[in-house]
Write a protein that holds these residues in place. Structure first.
Motif, PDB file in Angstrom:
ATOM      1  N   PRO A 173       0.791  -1.234   0.000  1.00 43.86           N
ATOM      2  CA  PRO A 173       0.000   0.000   0.000  1.00 43.86           C
ATOM      3  C   PRO A 173       0.823   1.284   0.000  1.00 43.86           C
ATOM      4  O   PRO A 173       0.367   2.303  -0.510  1.00 43.86           O
ATOM      5  CB  PRO A 173      -0.822  -0.129   1.291  1.00 43.86           C
ATOM      6  N   ALA A 174       2.029   1.233   0.574  1.00 47.41           N
ATOM      7  CA  ALA A 174       2.864   2.439   0.595  1.00 47.41           C
ATOM      8  C   ALA A 174       3.145   2.955  -0.808  1.00 47.41           C
ATOM      9  O   ALA A 174       3.382   4.154  -1.000  1.00 47.41           O
ATOM     10  CB  ALA A 174       4.178   2.160   1.325  1.00 47.41           C
ATOM     11  N   ASN A 175       3.117   2.060  -1.782  1.00 48.12           N
ATOM     12  CA  ASN A 175       3.344   2.459  -3.171  1.00 48.12           C
ATOM     13  C   ASN A 175       2.067   2.447  -4.004  1.00 48.12           C
ATOM     14  O   ASN A 175       1.830   3.358  -4.801  1.00 48.12           O
ATOM     15  CB  ASN A 175       4.390   1.548  -3.820  1.00 48.12           C
ATOM     16  N   VAL A 176       1.254   1.409  -3.810  1.00 49.91           N
ATOM     17  CA  VAL A 176       0.001   1.283  -4.559  1.00 49.91           C
ATOM     18  C   VAL A 176      -1.096   0.924  -3.567  1.00 49.91           C
ATOM     19  O   VAL A 176      -1.271  -0.237  -3.201  1.00 49.91           O
ATOM     20  CB  VAL A 176       0.106   0.205  -5.656  1.00 49.91           C
ATOM     21  N   GLY A 177      -1.816   1.942  -3.114  1.00 49.96           N
ATOM     22  CA  GLY A 177      -2.853   1.729  -2.110  1.00 49.96           C
ATOM     23  C   GLY A 177      -4.220   2.128  -2.625  1.00 49.96           C
ATOM     24  O   GLY A 177      -4.681   1.634  -3.657  1.00 49.96           O
ATOM     25  N   VAL A 178      -4.876   3.047  -1.918  1.00 51.54           N
ATOM     26  CA  VAL A 178      -6.213   3.482  -2.297  1.00 51.54           C
ATOM     27  C   VAL A 178      -6.185   4.129  -3.678  1.00 51.54           C
ATOM     28  O   VAL A 178      -5.383   5.043  -3.929  1.00 51.54           O
ATOM     29  CB  VAL A 178      -6.768   4.483  -1.252  1.00 51.54           C
ATOM     30  N   TRP A 179      -7.044   3.630  -4.582  1.00 51.89           N
ATOM     31  CA  TRP A 179      -7.121   4.128  -5.956  1.00 51.89           C
ATOM     32  C   TRP A 179      -5.755   4.181  -6.624  1.00 51.89           C
ATOM     33  O   TRP A 179      -5.463   5.068  -7.434  1.00 51.89           O
ATOM     34  CB  TRP A 179      -7.806   5.505  -5.988  1.00 51.89           C
ATOM     35  N   GLY A 180      -4.904   3.224  -6.268  1.00 50.23           N
ATOM     36  CA  GLY A 180      -3.600   3.100  -6.902  1.00 50.23           C
ATOM     37  C   GLY A 180      -2.568   4.100  -6.450  1.00 50.23           C
ATOM     38  O   GLY A 180      -1.479   4.172  -7.045  1.00 50.23           O
ATOM     39  N   LYS A 181      -2.853   4.853  -5.384  1.00 51.81           N
ATOM     40  CA  LYS A 181      -1.951   5.896  -4.920  1.00 51.81           C
ATOM     41  C   LYS A 181      -1.248   5.476  -3.617  1.00 51.81           C
ATOM     42  O   LYS A 181      -1.738   4.616  -2.880  1.00 51.81           O
ATOM     43  CB  LYS A 181      -2.717   7.193  -4.688  1.00 51.81           C
TER      44      LYS A 181
END
Length: 445
Positions: free
Chosen positions: A204-212
């Protein structure tokens, strides 16, 4: 039973709480040093300095895993062009026997909001979400009012503390699924998707909510930030009796004289909590077993009560500190019935994404039901042990199944005779014991 005198220097999480248990609103919170930690961060520190401070403080995640918070923050991309980025508070407190986050949110919501503000400034996130368990109606109402108060005081919104930093905070109530405690399942749920865990990497630190880029921390973890920023690293480490820094909300439930939770220093023993704060076992009962931190932790027995409540010591004993809200099991409780109740919960809460969890947990429930009725078969204990092996760490898509079988594997270890008593030996006396159960259980490696 000991009477706790909460002071700012010894009880950073709970000293502001009122004796009448009513919420601490913004005027009272500010009169008790509220938002001074955030103001110090905004006026005197840069984001990377705050991250370094939290890393050096030794603050670990209070949701159960104990991952170093500063290290988690440092995994977020430092390139400010990677925007937007998000901060999420995991308030989906569905671990059976755990209610520490509820206390903080209901009675001191501004402490959590200040912690979110500090984390947002450090991570340069301009929007945050509190992902809240849907049954926490009072917590939701109190947090919403506190957010309105903070916006009016310019502690949230635009140009906070006369800076160019903006931060919007939103309450999102979940749909009531235990699996949302897993951070990527939480992200899917927040996006409006089915609450299934995601494959990692990417994290998630790189690709989390809505890919951010997204950082997710627990309520109690975030609630520690204001005191650390205000009082410093040396003080924070000094309030602990352990190498684990700071304090922890700990407690005991079960048939004890004074069930509850208290903010205590890391390193205090489980026996001290049980006897001095929980008042010991009720008359006529003795301790049979206990879980250190929620239903998904391995059972320990009375010989482990002298262990300090800290991550490493509990781990070495074969369990996990977890949420540090322990459950006492008395000698009148049948372990088969208790395990059946626990495993029914975990089987029901499985998202069904991977085969070992989806099929293995209901299988364990079926066997335990038979054992509770004294209709177990020879070889059932070995099958349960094999299920525990096949659902162990690293063999399923997420940590749901490994956590679910921890109480089962430890109960077999310490109370095997109760499992044996659930086998109908008279009915199956002509059946030979199963020595190799590979023919009963498919190879899931």
């Amino acid at each position: 039973m000991k009477k706790i005198i909460c002071k700012p220097e010894t009880h950073p999480l709970t000293w502001r709480l009122r004796n009448d248990k009513k919420p601490v609103w913004i005027d009272e919170y500010c009169n008790k040093n509220g938002y001074l930690g955030a103001k110090k961060a905004f006026k005197n520190m840069k984001p990377n300095e705050i991250i370094s401070l939290i890393k050096e403080s030794g603050l670990k995640g209070r949701g159960g895993a104990g991952f170093p918070t500063g290290l988690k923050w440092s995994l977020m991309p430092q390139d400010e062009s990677m925007s937007p980025r998000y901060l999420i508070c995991n308030a989906d407190e569905m671990e059976p026997g755990t209610y520490k986050d509820r206390l903080l949110m209901e009675q001191n919501p501004h402490q959590l909001i200040e912690g979110m503000l500090i984390a947002a400034f450090a991570l340069r996130t301009y929007r945050g979400y509190i992902f809240l368990r849907c049954e926490y109606i009072e917590a939701a109402a109190n947090l919403r009012r506190a957010i309105i108060e903070a916006n009016r005081a310019n502690f949230l919104g635009k140009n906070i503390f006369d800076s160019d930093f903006n931060f919007e905070l939103i309450i999102h109530t979940g749909a009531g699924r235990y699996i949302c405690g897993e951070e990527t399942a939480l992200i899917n749920s927040l996006e409006g998707r089915r609450a299934n865990p995601r494959a990692k990497p990417p994290f998630p630190a790189n690709v989390g909510v809505w890919g951010k880029p997204t950082c997710i921390n627990n309520v109690e973890t975030i609630s520690n930030l204001p005191a650390i920023l205000l009082n410093g690293i040396k003080w924070y480490k000094s309030v602990s009796k352990s190498e684990d820094a700071g304090t922890k909300i700990m407690g005991f439930s079960g048939r004890v004289n004074n069930p509850g939770l208290w903010e205590l220093p890391f390193g205090i023993t489980a026996l001290e909590i049980l006897e001095d704060y929980a008042g010991g076992m009720q008359d006529g009962l003795r301790l049979k077993a206990w879980q250190p931190g929620g239903a998904s932790t391995d059972f320990l027995i009375d010989k482990h009560l002298n262990l300090p409540m800290e991550f490493s010591s509990i781990s070495k004993a074969g369990s996990r500190l977890g949420t540090a809200l322990a459950m006492a099991v008395d000698n009148k409780i049948n372990m088969i019935s208790l395990l059946l109740n626990i495993e029914e919960f975990f089987a029901r809460e499985s998202c069904g994404w991977c085969t070992p969890c989806r099929e293995g947990l209901p299988w364990s429930v079926k066997i335990l039901r038979d054992m509770e009725k004294k209709q177990g078969r020879l070889g059932d204990i070995e099958i349960l042990q094999q299920i525990c092996y096949e659902l162990g760490s690293g063999k399923t898509f997420c940590a749901h199944a490994p956590g679910a079988i921890e109480p089962l594997q430890s109960a077999i270890k310490y109370f095997r005779e109760e499992f044996e008593a659930g086998i109908a030996l008279k009915i199956f006396s002509n059946i030979k014991p199963i020595t190799g159960i590979q023919s009963y259980i498919p190879n899931m490696n």
